[in-house]
Design a protein around this motif. Structure first.
Motif, mmCIF file in Angstrom:
data_model
loop_
_atom_site.group_PDB
_atom_site.id
_atom_site.type_symbol
_atom_site.label_atom_id
_atom_site.label_comp_id
_atom_site.label_asym_id
_atom_site.label_seq_id
_atom_site.Cartn_x
_atom_site.Cartn_y
_atom_site.Cartn_z
ATOM 1 N N GLY A 53 -2.166 9.868 19.213
ATOM 2 C CA GLY A 53 -2.624 9.290 17.948
ATOM 3 C C GLY A 53 -2.866 7.791 18.050
ATOM 4 N N GLN A 54 -3.379 7.261 16.942
ATOM 5 C CA GLN A 54 -3.704 5.828 16.963
ATOM 6 C C GLN A 54 -2.633 4.969 16.330
ATOM 7 N N VAL A 55 -1.877 5.552 15.410
ATOM 8 C CA VAL A 55 -0.798 4.792 14.754
ATOM 9 C C VAL A 55 0.495 5.603 14.828
ATOM 10 N N LEU A 105 0.045 3.913 3.104
ATOM 11 C CA LEU A 105 -1.126 3.062 3.341
ATOM 12 C C LEU A 105 -2.193 3.894 4.046
ATOM 13 N N PRO A 106 -3.477 3.653 3.759
ATOM 14 C CA PRO A 106 -4.526 4.452 4.405
ATOM 15 C C PRO A 106 -4.568 4.239 5.917
ATOM 16 N N GLY A 115 4.238 -1.066 11.603
ATOM 17 C CA GLY A 115 3.218 -0.142 11.144
ATOM 18 C C GLY A 115 3.658 1.264 10.859
ATOM 19 N N ALA A 116 4.571 1.438 9.917
ATOM 20 C CA ALA A 116 4.831 2.777 9.365
ATOM 21 C C ALA A 116 4.032 2.827 8.069
ATOM 22 N N LYS A 117 3.187 3.849 7.900
ATOM 23 C CA LYS A 117 2.339 3.892 6.700
ATOM 24 C C LYS A 117 3.163 4.055 5.427
ATOM 25 N N THR A 118 4.341 4.669 5.563
ATOM 26 C CA THR A 118 5.217 4.899 4.409
ATOM 27 C C THR A 118 6.639 4.492 4.791
ATOM 28 N N TRP A 138 0.173 -8.146 5.726
ATOM 29 C CA TRP A 138 -0.864 -7.351 5.066
ATOM 30 C C TRP A 138 -1.421 -6.378 6.085
ATOM 31 N N GLY A 139 -1.626 -5.144 5.667
ATOM 32 C CA GLY A 139 -2.098 -4.129 6.611
ATOM 33 C C GLY A 139 -0.937 -3.359 7.212
ATOM 34 N N ALA A 140 0.284 -3.773 6.891
ATOM 35 C CA ALA A 140 1.487 -3.010 7.270
ATOM 36 C C ALA A 140 2.492 -3.150 6.116
#
Ligand code: PLV
Length: 327
Positions: free
Chosen positions: A115-117, A217-218, A228-231, A200-202
């Motif tokens: 994956g990418q993230v 986060l999208p 960088g955890a989206k949630t 911002w962005g994370a």
């Protein structure tokens, strides 16, 4: 790496130094103590909670650890696994660089890039964890991780003469935040304000606090990939709401400038994830929070948790600066 673990008897982390920083104190206009988690085995605070979780899992018969990670939680898992004589698989997203993959392999971990993230790598790790005897070591969402991270506050209680005016830390999925809040309660400092920095962005905690519920986060667009955890973890949002954690988002450029300034001031290289919390001081956010009355105008001292991170090379700094229009 430390020759022998000490501190909480038999743990893998060390009692990290607490140093006053003249440069950060000057920038903030307040006495700043650094809790130097960057000198922990594997270069970040992660070993505290993850070391503890791995030890407990091993006691219960775990035969193989699997950890999804931006890198640092994986390094901590690989280190703990090695100490415990067990194999570890670390799943990282493609945003984790080759130098980190090499470090993980050097510690004996098997590495899978998926994956990418981080959220995508985490799905794969959960699949692998279904195998018999395999145990998932989550990078931030587990009560034993928070218990392990809380040791950081017990050490502060031992080494500081008096209660700090605030504790400053970075937030990814929020394991560090949940641990520090638990620790503050445990040592009788529940009223110490906590300032949580994200880029911002994370900014998954900030978005959740604004919405009053968990938000995904999208995408992760910040250079601070280890934030960088989206949630964030559900417990983390709850604890941030309960304790009135002050959420502050900084620009990537501020985090990277802070990394460079910190390298010059303290001769320590840290990840953008850590640059985020340093930017609270260097970029004037702490002073602004004081002016706005969200923090007391006069603070006896503040503690900044230098979370560290091994996912950065000196040679990457110029490219990061160019990417952000700083050079
Ligand atoms: N990094 C996690 C999650 O990455 C990891 O897998 O290593 N500072 C540094 C240097 C970190 O590596 C991390 C988390 C944090 C701060 C944030 O900690 P958290 O997740 O407990 O809030 C995607």
């Amino acid at each position: 790496m430390a020759a022998r673990p000490h501190g909480d008897g038999g743990r893998f982390h060390i009692v990290s130094p607490v140093l006053e920083s003249l440069a950060l104190s000057r920038a903030a206009g307040t006495k700043v103590y650094m809790k130097l988690e960057n000198v922990q085995p594997t270069g970040s605070f992660k070993i505290r909670g993850i070391g503890y979780l791995c030890q407990e899992a091993a006691k219960k018969g775990c035969r193989h650890f699997v950890c999804s990670s931006g890198g640092n939680a994986g390094l901590a898992t690989a280190y703990a696994a090695r100490k415990l004589g067990l194999p570890a698989t670390v799943v990282v997203p493609s945003s984790t660089g080759p130098a980190m993959v090499r470090k993980l392999q050097e510690l004996g971990a098997e590495v899978e890039v998926c994956g990418q993230v981080w959220d995508e790598a985490n799905k794969r790790a959960q699949e692998l964890a279904q195998a018999e005897g395999w145990v998932s070591i989550h990078p931030f969402d587990h009560p034993l991780i928070w218990q392990g991270h809380a040791s950081l506050v017990r050490e502060l209680r031992e080494s500081l003469e008096s209660k700090p005016g605030a504790v400053l830390l970075s937030v990814g999925g929020g394991g560090l935040l949940a641990g520090v809040v638990a620790g503050l309660r445990e040592v009788g400092w529940p009223d110490v304000p906590v300032v949580a920095a994200e880029t911002w962005g994370a900014h998954s905690l900030h978005a959740a606090l604004e919405a009053g519920r968990l938000v995904s986060l999208p995408d992760i667009t910040s250079v601070a990939k280890c934030l960088g955890a989206k949630t964030v973890a559900a417990r983390v949002l709850q604890c941030a709401q309960e304790c009135g954690v002050i959420s502050q988002v900084v620009e990537d450029a501020e985090a990277v400038r802070a990394m460079e300034q910190f390298l010059d001031d303290e001769r320590l290289l840290v990840e953008p994830a850590c640059g985020a919390v340093l930017a609270l001081l260097y970029a004037g956010h702490l002073r602004r929070l004081q002016r706005e009355g969200r923090l007391a105008a006069a603070l006896a001292s503040v503690v900044v948790v230098v979370c560290g991170g091994s996912g950065v090379q000196a040679a990457e700094l110029p490219a990061l600066k160019r990417q952000l229009g700083l050079a």
